[in-house]
Scaffold this motif. Sequence first.
Motif, PDB file in Angstrom:
ATOM      1  N   SER A  87     -26.472 -68.026  42.344  1.00 21.68           N
ATOM      2  CA  SER A  87     -26.736 -69.339  41.742  1.00 21.68           C
ATOM      3  C   SER A  87     -27.908 -70.029  42.433  1.00 21.68           C
ATOM      4  N   ARG A  88     -27.936 -69.957  43.764  1.00 27.74           N
ATOM      5  CA  ARG A  88     -29.051 -70.562  44.508  1.00 27.74           C
ATOM      6  C   ARG A  88     -30.368 -69.896  44.143  1.00 27.74           C
ATOM      7  N   LYS A  89     -30.332 -68.580  43.964  1.00 23.99           N
ATOM      8  CA  LYS A  89     -31.537 -67.825  43.593  1.00 23.99           C
ATOM      9  C   LYS A  89     -32.049 -68.275  42.222  1.00 23.99           C
ATOM     10  N   VAL A  90     -31.135 -68.395  41.268  1.00 22.97           N
ATOM     11  CA  VAL A  90     -31.518 -68.834  39.913  1.00 22.97           C
ATOM     12  C   VAL A  90     -32.101 -70.245  39.957  1.00 22.97           C
ATOM     13  N   ILE A  91     -31.442 -71.132  40.684  1.00 18.19           N
ATOM     14  CA  ILE A  91     -31.914 -72.519  40.777  1.00 18.19           C
ATOM     15  C   ILE A  91     -33.284 -72.566  41.458  1.00 18.19           C
ATOM     16  N   THR A  92     -33.448 -71.875  42.562  1.00 19.15           N
ATOM     17  CA  THR A  92     -34.726 -71.866  43.285  1.00 19.15           C
ATOM     18  C   THR A  92     -35.841 -71.303  42.414  1.00 19.15           C
ATOM     19  N   THR A  93     -35.548 -70.236  41.700  1.00 14.41           N
ATOM     20  CA  THR A  93     -36.544 -69.623  40.822  1.00 14.41           C
ATOM     21  C   THR A  93     -36.929 -70.586  39.697  1.00 14.41           C
ATOM     22  N   ALA A  94     -35.949 -71.230  39.099  1.00 14.52           N
ATOM     23  CA  ALA A  94     -36.220 -72.190  38.019  1.00 14.52           C
ATOM     24  C   ALA A  94     -37.003 -73.394  38.534  1.00 14.52           C
ATOM     25  N   ILE A  95     -36.629 -73.889  39.692  1.00 15.79           N
ATOM     26  CA  ILE A  95     -37.338 -75.027  40.281  1.00 15.79           C
ATOM     27  C   ILE A  95     -38.783 -74.637  40.590  1.00 15.79           C
ATOM     28  N   SER A  96     -38.983 -73.438  41.107  1.00 11.82           N
ATOM     29  CA  SER A  96     -40.333 -72.985  41.457  1.00 11.82           C
ATOM     30  C   SER A  96     -41.249 -72.961  40.246  1.00 11.82           C
ATOM     31  N   ILE A  97     -40.811 -72.362  39.152  1.00 10.38           N
ATOM     32  CA  ILE A  97     -41.686 -72.262  37.984  1.00 10.38           C
ATOM     33  C   ILE A  97     -41.852 -73.618  37.304  1.00 10.38           C
ATOM     34  N   THR A  98     -40.788 -74.415  37.261  1.00 11.10           N
ATOM     35  CA  THR A  98     -40.881 -75.741  36.650  1.00 11.10           C
ATOM     36  C   THR A  98     -41.829 -76.639  37.439  1.00 11.10           C
ATOM     37  N   THR A  99     -41.695 -76.617  38.748  1.00 17.70           N
ATOM     38  CA  THR A  99     -42.557 -77.433  39.593  1.00 17.70           C
ATOM     39  C   THR A  99     -44.000 -76.941  39.523  1.00 17.70           C
ATOM     40  N   MET A 101     -45.464 -75.495  36.972  1.00 18.39           N
ATOM     41  CA  MET A 101     -46.020 -75.938  35.687  1.00 18.39           C
ATOM     42  C   MET A 101     -46.331 -77.437  35.712  1.00 18.39           C
ATOM     43  N   LEU A 102     -45.441 -78.229  36.306  1.00 20.75           N
ATOM     44  CA  LEU A 102     -45.668 -79.667  36.405  1.00 20.75           C
ATOM     45  C   LEU A 102     -46.911 -79.964  37.246  1.00 20.75           C
ATOM     46  N   LEU A 103     -47.035 -79.306  38.379  1.00 16.91           N
ATOM     47  CA  LEU A 103     -48.188 -79.552  39.246  1.00 16.91           C
ATOM     48  C   LEU A 103     -49.495 -79.096  38.598  1.00 16.91           C
ATOM     49  N   PHE A 104     -49.466 -77.977  37.881  1.00 16.99           N
ATOM     50  CA  PHE A 104     -50.672 -77.546  37.168  1.00 16.99           C
ATOM     51  C   PHE A 104     -51.033 -78.544  36.065  1.00 16.99           C
ATOM     52  N   TYR A 105     -50.026 -79.087  35.388  1.00 13.37           N
ATOM     53  CA  TYR A 105     -50.281 -80.105  34.359  1.00 13.37           C
ATOM     54  C   TYR A 105     -50.877 -81.354  34.996  1.00 13.37           C
ATOM     55  N   GLY A 146     -49.301 -76.211  43.264  1.00 15.19           N
ATOM     56  CA  GLY A 146     -48.783 -75.466  42.118  1.00 15.19           C
ATOM     57  C   GLY A 146     -48.871 -73.970  42.345  1.00 15.19           C
ATOM     58  N   LEU A 147     -49.962 -73.537  42.943  1.00 13.59           N
ATOM     59  CA  LEU A 147     -50.136 -72.121  43.268  1.00 13.59           C
ATOM     60  C   LEU A 147     -49.052 -71.652  44.232  1.00 13.59           C
ATOM     61  N   GLN A 148     -48.705 -72.472  45.209  1.00  9.85           N
ATOM     62  CA  GLN A 148     -47.658 -72.102  46.163  1.00  9.85           C
ATOM     63  C   GLN A 148     -46.306 -71.973  45.469  1.00  9.85           C
ATOM     64  N   TYR A 149     -46.014 -72.888  44.555  1.00  9.56           N
ATOM     65  CA  TYR A 149     -44.755 -72.773  43.800  1.00  9.56           C
ATOM     66  C   TYR A 149     -44.773 -71.556  42.888  1.00  9.56           C
ATOM     67  N   LEU A 150     -45.929 -71.245  42.311  1.00 12.78           N
ATOM     68  CA  LEU A 150     -46.032 -70.058  41.462  1.00 12.78           C
ATOM     69  C   LEU A 150     -45.816 -68.790  42.284  1.00 12.78           C
ATOM     70  N   ILE A 151     -46.388 -68.743  43.477  1.00 14.94           N
ATOM     71  CA  ILE A 151     -46.184 -67.602  44.374  1.00 14.94           C
ATOM     72  C   ILE A 151     -44.701 -67.492  44.736  1.00 14.94           C
ATOM     73  N   SER A 152     -44.056 -68.630  45.010  1.00 10.17           N
ATOM     74  CA  SER A 152     -42.625 -68.632  45.313  1.00 10.17           C
ATOM     75  C   SER A 152     -41.828 -68.087  44.135  1.00 10.17           C
ATOM     76  N   PHE A 153     -42.201 -68.479  42.928  1.00 11.61           N
ATOM     77  CA  PHE A 153     -41.540 -67.981  41.717  1.00 11.61           C
ATOM     78  C   PHE A 153     -41.655 -66.460  41.626  1.00 11.61           C
ATOM     79  N   ILE A 162     -34.038 -65.265  48.844  1.00  9.66           N
ATOM     80  CA  ILE A 162     -34.492 -66.511  48.220  1.00  9.66           C
ATOM     81  C   ILE A 162     -35.723 -66.978  48.976  1.00  9.66           C
ATOM     82  N   HIS A 163     -36.861 -66.969  48.302  1.00 11.58           N
ATOM     83  CA  HIS A 163     -38.135 -67.364  48.908  1.00 11.58           C
ATOM     84  C   HIS A 163     -38.430 -68.826  48.598  1.00 11.58           C
ATOM     85  N   LEU A 164     -38.558 -69.626  49.650  1.00 11.27           N
ATOM     86  CA  LEU A 164     -38.980 -71.017  49.483  1.00 11.27           C
ATOM     87  C   LEU A 164     -40.492 -71.085  49.338  1.00 11.27           C
ATOM     88  N   SER A 165     -41.180 -70.091  49.877  1.00 14.59           N
ATOM     89  CA  SER A 165     -42.622 -69.917  49.723  1.00 14.59           C
ATOM     90  C   SER A 165     -42.898 -68.436  49.974  1.00 14.59           C
TER      91      SER A 165
END
Length: 180
Positions: A87-99, A101-105, A146-153, A162-165
Amino acid sequence: MKNVLRKVSRISERIEEFIVCFSIVLIMLNSTANAMGRYFFGKSIFFSEELNQFLIVSVTFIGFAYAVRKGRNIRMTAVYDSLGHRSRKVITTAISITTAMLLFYLAYKAFFYVQELKDINRLSPALEFPVYIIYSIIPIGLAMAGLQYLISFVMNLLHREIHLSHDVIEGATTGLGDSI
């Protein structure tokens, strides 16, 4: 793929470290020179406050990208910590890609704001320097974060941990006696 991510991460890390360190040292030197000028000569440096404001913008936005890289960004973990690994992995992965995308926007929108500042030829009051040059650090910092979150994703998709970065794995120790 991991080697490409590592290389991109290392290059951007060096850029972030240089900008943040250079800006902080320049803030210190500028503030010290201004205080000494006021104390010894009764004169302030007319652009000192403006320069410090510009440098604080760079420290804020590039420092944010650096904090994300080091896994030192703010995380809300009250519920998260009670969940299982999957569950933590799914949440971290979802947060990474969502964040990401938000930062790139936000970087995209900030780019157009900077472009507008350029088009109206807005100058800073004291230095009469084009502010678009200074504020261009905002979309750059947002894009780097955003690039760092994308790399984490991507790292979370490719690995079981679970990679935070890129370099920071949840639960690994930092070498400073604390765990992340």
